[in-house]
Design a protein around this motif. Structure first.
Motif, PDB file in Angstrom:
ATOM      1  N   TRP A 171       0.813  -1.210   0.000  1.00 22.30           N
ATOM      2  CA  TRP A 171       0.000   0.000   0.000  1.00 22.30           C
ATOM      3  C   TRP A 171       0.847   1.261   0.000  1.00 22.30           C
ATOM      4  N   LEU A 172       1.995   1.233   0.663  1.00 26.79           N
ATOM      5  CA  LEU A 172       2.834   2.426   0.717  1.00 26.79           C
ATOM      6  C   LEU A 172       3.449   2.737  -0.651  1.00 26.79           C
ATOM      7  N   GLY A 173       3.954   1.729  -1.334  1.00 27.73           N
ATOM      8  CA  GLY A 173       4.503   1.932  -2.680  1.00 27.73           C
ATOM      9  C   GLY A 173       3.442   2.391  -3.653  1.00 27.73           C
ATOM     10  N   TRP A 174       2.253   1.783  -3.561  1.00 26.00           N
ATOM     11  CA  TRP A 174       1.143   2.191  -4.418  1.00 26.00           C
ATOM     12  C   TRP A 174       0.782   3.653  -4.157  1.00 26.00           C
ATOM     13  N   LEU A 175       0.745   4.020  -2.877  1.00 28.28           N
ATOM     14  CA  LEU A 175       0.414   5.391  -2.505  1.00 28.28           C
ATOM     15  C   LEU A 175       1.457   6.377  -3.035  1.00 28.28           C
ATOM     16  N   LEU A 176       2.724   6.048  -2.914  1.00 29.23           N
ATOM     17  CA  LEU A 176       3.786   6.935  -3.403  1.00 29.23           C
ATOM     18  C   LEU A 176       3.715   7.122  -4.918  1.00 29.23           C
ATOM     19  N   ILE A 177       3.498   6.051  -5.639  1.00 27.47           N
ATOM     20  CA  ILE A 177       3.384   6.152  -7.102  1.00 27.47           C
ATOM     21  C   ILE A 177       2.192   7.025  -7.481  1.00 27.47           C
ATOM     22  N   ASN A 178       1.080   6.854  -6.790  1.00 25.94           N
ATOM     23  CA  ASN A 178      -0.101   7.656  -7.115  1.00 25.94           C
ATOM     24  C   ASN A 178       0.057   9.113  -6.702  1.00 25.94           C
TER      25      ASN A 178
END
Length: 173
Positions: free
Chosen positions: A98-105
């Motif tokens: 979730w953290l990587g997804w959040l950073l990319i978004n």
């Protein structure tokens, strides 16, 4: 500009529809054996991605480790069964959490904000270039709903990088 672009797009769609009409109708019908099998495989992939994400406490299995994690969770399957989920968001959640997804978004939203600020300042002559760059990014986002190659294959990563750089550069000028 818009009329010409719309006409060209309409001609291209009509050309492909006339050449590949039976294939398009077969995909839209969804009752053929291969369509049913494809739908079932995609549903299975979605469930596997969600379970991999849940098993790894939401932190993911690591970038590029999705198929290895599938092989560890479901041993003994034929090699072709272990393939990335056909949805970019689910693949990102499963691999980088979730953290990587959040950073990319967040980076994507910053890119769109940068584009929006530039779009507000440009002359009408520069607007088509900016609009085309945004359309390319939106096309990639739609592709991401149905495939994984923008994250999992070298050509997809390069395509994504080119479109992001194009959007950034067009907004910077």
């Amino acid at each position: 500009f818009y009329v010409k672009t719309s006409l060209i797009m309409l001609l291209i769609v009509l050309m492909f529809a006339s050449a590949f009409g039976s294939l398009i109708l077969n995909r839209l019908d969804g009752n053929s054996r291969f369509q049913v099998q494809s739908w079932q495989e995609r549903q299975t992939g979605w469930h596997e991605a969600i379970s991999l994400w849940q098993v790894n406490s939401g932190w993911g299995v690591g970038a590029g480790n999705y198929t290895l994690a599938l092989a560890n969770n479901y041993p003994g399957q034929p090699a072709w069964v272990y393939q990335p989920v056909h949805n970019l968001d689910l693949l990102l959640w499963a691999e980088i959490g979730w953290l990587g997804w959040l950073l990319i978004n967040i980076l994507l939203l910053l890119l769109l904000w940068h584009w929006w600020l530039a779009y507000q300042k440009v002359s009408p002559q520069s607007a088509p270039w900016l609009q085309t760059a945004l359309a390319a990014l939106l096309a990639l986002l739609v592709i991401g709903l149905f495939d994984h190659y923008l994250w999992s294959l070298h050509s997809g990563i390069l395509l994504s990088a080119v479109v992001v750089a194009w959007l950034w550069r067009s907004a910077a000028t």
